[in-house]
Write an enzyme that holds these catalytic residues in place. Structure first.
Site, PDB file in Angstrom:
ATOM      1  N   SER A  14      27.201 -39.777  -0.793  1.00 59.10           N
ATOM      2  CA  SER A  14      28.613 -39.519  -0.590  1.00 59.10           C
ATOM      3  C   SER A  14      29.040 -39.847   0.836  1.00 59.10           C
ATOM      4  O   SER A  14      30.219 -39.911   1.133  1.00 59.10           O
ATOM      5  CB  SER A  14      28.938 -38.057  -0.892  1.00 59.10           C
ATOM      6  N   SER A  78      37.636 -40.289 -12.615  1.00 58.23           N
ATOM      7  CA  SER A  78      36.590 -39.899 -11.689  1.00 58.23           C
ATOM      8  C   SER A  78      35.273 -39.679 -12.431  1.00 58.23           C
ATOM      9  O   SER A  78      35.214 -39.702 -13.655  1.00 58.23           O
ATOM     10  CB  SER A  78      36.982 -38.593 -10.991  1.00 58.23           C
ATOM     11  N   THR A  80      32.015 -36.950 -13.111  1.00 58.23           N
ATOM     12  CA  THR A  80      32.031 -35.545 -13.524  1.00 58.23           C
ATOM     13  C   THR A  80      32.183 -34.642 -12.296  1.00 58.23           C
ATOM     14  O   THR A  80      32.041 -35.086 -11.161  1.00 58.23           O
ATOM     15  CB  THR A  80      30.735 -35.173 -14.258  1.00 58.23           C
ATOM     16  N   GLY A 101      34.861 -33.672 -19.848  1.00 51.15           N
ATOM     17  CA  GLY A 101      35.727 -33.171 -20.909  1.00 51.15           C
ATOM     18  C   GLY A 101      36.985 -32.501 -20.395  1.00 51.15           C
ATOM     19  O   GLY A 101      37.414 -32.716 -19.254  1.00 51.15           O
TER      20      GLY A 101
END
Length: 234
Positions: A14, A78, A80, A101
């Site tokens: 990241s 994006s 998860t 989800g």
């Protein structure tokens, strides 16, 4: 396309330094393949980002995306999320790992809007996360997504949902007075012009479609009627 994923923080990937280094390598490889094939083999380099990035981390990523030397074709928003909303009721809600989800829907849409604003509408965005209806997809399009991607909903609704969603999406787009989906991209973001409405964007979408990842939204009238008849028979 070559998807390059920036995992959920905290991870070393990241950080902008690690992302810079890996993107340089991948971009260099894809450009060499493109050149050696005489331009016949062209791969879109898509950067998939986490919805859990801080504003500072996101700005670092946007700087990479906007820098031509890295050859990023678009952003997938994006991945998860590692966050756990209070709405979760499963006994496994505290388990480690990425959550996808419905619980991801609003968070990914907010990230799409943020990326669209930070890139000033100049970079194609593929909206992902919690899409189970045409309305969900349309929400992401209006937030700035040029394309949308499904995964969790396909498990529960099956591949037939794609055709249903496309038919319903056409109705939503036309109901708002837009002639096509491209005109609806970023409609909910005030003060930012959709700069992907140009040849670069068109070529990007055609490239994705040519690699059979998605279908065009609208078919010629005769083909559309034939397809609907086949679906009714099924």
């Amino acid at each position: 396309p070559v998807p390059f994923s920036v995992p959920n923080p905290p991870t070393s990937l990241s950080s902008s330094t690690a992302t810079f280094r890996m993107l340089r390598h991948i971009s260099g490889r894809t450009q060499r393949v493109h050149k050696s094939s005489g331009g016949r083999r062209c791969k879109a380099l898509l950067l998939k980002i986490s919805p859990d990035l801080t504003d500072e981390q996101l700005q670092d990523i946007v700087d990479i995306v906007l820098d031509p030397q890295y050859g990023v074709s678009g952003v997938i928003v994006s991945n998860t999320t590692i966050s756990r909303p209070d709405s979760l009721i499963s006994d496994n809600k505290t388990a480690k790992g990425g959550l996808s989800g419905a619980p991801l829907k609003d968070k990914s849409t907010a990230m799409i809007r943020k990326v669209y604003i930070m890139t000033e509408g100049a970079v194609p965005i593929i909206g992902v996360g919690g899409i189970s209806t045409a309305a969900d997809a349309y929400e992401k399009i209006r937030a700035g997504a040029s394309l949308v991607q499904l995964y969790t909903a396909l498990v529960y609704q099956g591949p037939g949902m794609v055709r249903r969603m496309k038919r319903e999406l056409v109705k939503l787009v036309h109901a708002d007075g837009f002639k096509n989906v491209q005109m609806a991209v970023g409609a909910d973001v005030k003060g930012v012009e959709n700069r992907t409405l140009n040849r670069i964007h068109d070529d990007f979408v055609k490239l994705i479609i040519s690699q059979q990842l998605v279908e065009p939204l609208e078919l010629p009238p005769q083909q559309q009627e034939k397809r609907e008849e086949e679906e009714e028979e099924d």
